[in-house]
Design an enzyme around this catalytic site. Structure first.
Site, PDB file in Angstrom:
ATOM      1  N   GLY A   1      73.386  22.039  76.108  1.00  0.00           N
ATOM      2  CA  GLY A   1      73.487  20.659  75.644  1.00  0.00           C
ATOM      3  C   GLY A   1      73.021  20.532  74.205  1.00  0.00           C
ATOM      4  O   GLY A   1      73.368  21.370  73.356  1.00  0.00           O
TER       5      GLY A   1
ATOM      6  N   ASP B   1      70.385  21.323  72.896  1.00  0.00           N
ATOM      7  CA  ASP B   1      69.537  22.439  72.475  1.00  0.00           C
ATOM      8  C   ASP B   1      70.345  23.656  72.027  1.00  0.00           C
ATOM      9  O   ASP B   1      69.752  24.670  71.652  1.00  0.00           O
ATOM     10  CB  ASP B   1      68.587  22.846  73.610  1.00  0.00           C
ATOM     11  CG  ASP B   1      67.565  21.763  73.920  1.00  0.00           C
ATOM     12  OD1 ASP B   1      67.174  21.043  72.983  1.00  0.00           O
ATOM     13  OD2 ASP B   1      67.190  21.620  75.093  1.00  0.00           O
ATOM     14  N   GLY B   2      71.659  23.583  72.087  1.00  0.00           N
ATOM     15  CA  GLY B   2      72.490  24.653  71.557  1.00  0.00           C
ATOM     16  C   GLY B   2      73.008  25.610  72.608  1.00  0.00           C
ATOM     17  O   GLY B   2      73.420  25.207  73.698  1.00  0.00           O
TER      18      GLY B   2
ATOM     19  N   GLY C   1      81.858  21.630  74.906  1.00  0.00           N
ATOM     20  CA  GLY C   1      81.894  22.994  75.434  1.00  0.00           C
ATOM     21  C   GLY C   1      83.221  23.681  75.166  1.00  0.00           C
ATOM     22  O   GLY C   1      83.269  24.891  74.901  1.00  0.00           O
ATOM     23  N   ASP C   2      84.312  22.911  75.208  1.00  0.00           N
ATOM     24  CA  ASP C   2      85.628  23.481  74.916  1.00  0.00           C
ATOM     25  C   ASP C   2      85.717  23.908  73.454  1.00  0.00           C
ATOM     26  O   ASP C   2      86.342  24.928  73.135  1.00  0.00           O
ATOM     27  CB  ASP C   2      86.723  22.460  75.227  1.00  0.00           C
ATOM     28  CG  ASP C   2      86.691  22.002  76.671  1.00  0.00           C
ATOM     29  OD1 ASP C   2      86.325  22.813  77.539  1.00  0.00           O
ATOM     30  OD2 ASP C   2      87.025  20.832  76.937  1.00  0.00           O
TER      31      ASP C   2
END
Length: 306
Positions: free
Chosen positions: A220, A222-223, A249-250
């Site tokens: 998320g 936080d990378g 995410g894609d």
């Protein structure tokens, strides 16, 4: 050419209403339709960055026709297999009075995709694999497809020396790892549900032990966490980006596919993936990047070994 596979595509339909009240009748002020699905989002990002891509998906009915027309209008090359079952829709309802901009979502189930149709899809995809630089498999599998369906595509790709990326969850993710996927990318919740491990690093190592060459875990805001045969790293953006996380995410998957195709080293792949993911969160729709955020964030991403 990076090929993206979306076995369960959707026609994304967005409704804008003044307010949303359960049990009431609503007048829709605006309707927007767009070809959707995780693999299609990956291809949109790649196409927007000038990288050659091919969308592969089974489609059916009038919604399948709408997906084909939308991809044609966007200039994205596609390999769409006509199937008997109608393509599903996802419905997003946004209330103008809700200043958060959050949508209420209704996701239809996909139509049954039988074994014969899946084999026809594999055969069609095989005609383009020899010219592919990377194969990306993303999203849920439709009813009728077994948990080993992505694993079959991974093996098809590996037999032609094509690297394979899989973005999935549950048994499909485990099977893809065991088939030797070059990269798998669950988020932290999906990884915990798949492996039973609360610690992302432990869960990622478990997938590596099952056969995946590299595991990327989305954390998320936080990378990303990367566990690979060359080392493990955490990559984090310098600041949180507000907006719509759908498609972030894609965008990360698109960056990793481009990085593999371009033979980038792992730190460079991670830097681009975090930047593209943040830029996607700031964009209004999935499959797009906010150029301002992309420029602002790219040179300030922290990458630390773990």
């Amino acid at each position: 050419m990076i090929i993206t596979v979306t076995p369960n595509p959707a026609l994304d339909v967005s409704y804008r209403v003044a307010h949303l009240s359960p049990g009431a009748s609503h007048r829709v002020r605006d309707v927007h339709e767009r070809a959707g699905g995780k693999g299609l989002n990956v291809s949109r990002v790649l196409h927007g960055q000038g990288i050659g891509t091919l969308v592969a998906a089974p489609v059916g009915g009038v919604h399948g026709d709408a997906i084909r027309e939308d991809l044609d209008a966007a200039g994205i090359e596609h390999l769409l297999l006509p199937v008997p079952g109608p393509t599903r829709r996802t419905i997003a309802v946004v209330a103008e009075e809700d200043t958060s901009g959050e949508a209420t979502l209704f996701n239809e189930p996909g139509s049954h995709l039988g074994e014969a149709d899946w084999q026809r899809f594999r055969d069609l995809l095989a005609t383009r694999l020899p010219g592919a630089s990377v194969l990306v498999c993303s999203g849920s599998l439709p009813p009728g497809c077994g948990a080993d369906s992505y694993a079959e595509l991974v093996r098809d790709a590996r037999s032609r020396s094509v690297p394979a990326i899989v973005d999935a969850t549950g048994p499909a993710l485990l099977a893809a790892a065991e088939a030797g996927a070059d990269l798998v990318k669950p988020n932290a919740v999906e990884l915990r549900e798949t492996t039973g491990q609360a610690d992302p690093a432990t869960g990622a190592r478990q997938l590596r032990e099952r056969g995946a060459a590299a595991v990327i875990v989305s954390l998320g805001p936080d990378g990303l966490l990367a566990v690979t045969d060359e080392g493990s790293w955490c990559a984090a953006p310098p600041f949180a980006v507000s907006g719509n996380p759908t498609g972030a995410g894609d965008a990360a998957v698109a960056a990793f596919a481009a990085g593999i195709a371009g033979r980038q080293n792992w730190p460079e792949r991670l830097r681009n993936a975090v930047a593209w993911s943040a830029a996607a969160a700031a964009a209004p729709v999935a499959g797009a990047l906010d150029d301002g955020v992309l420029r602002e964030i790219s040179d300030h991403i922290a990458i630390e070994p773990v």
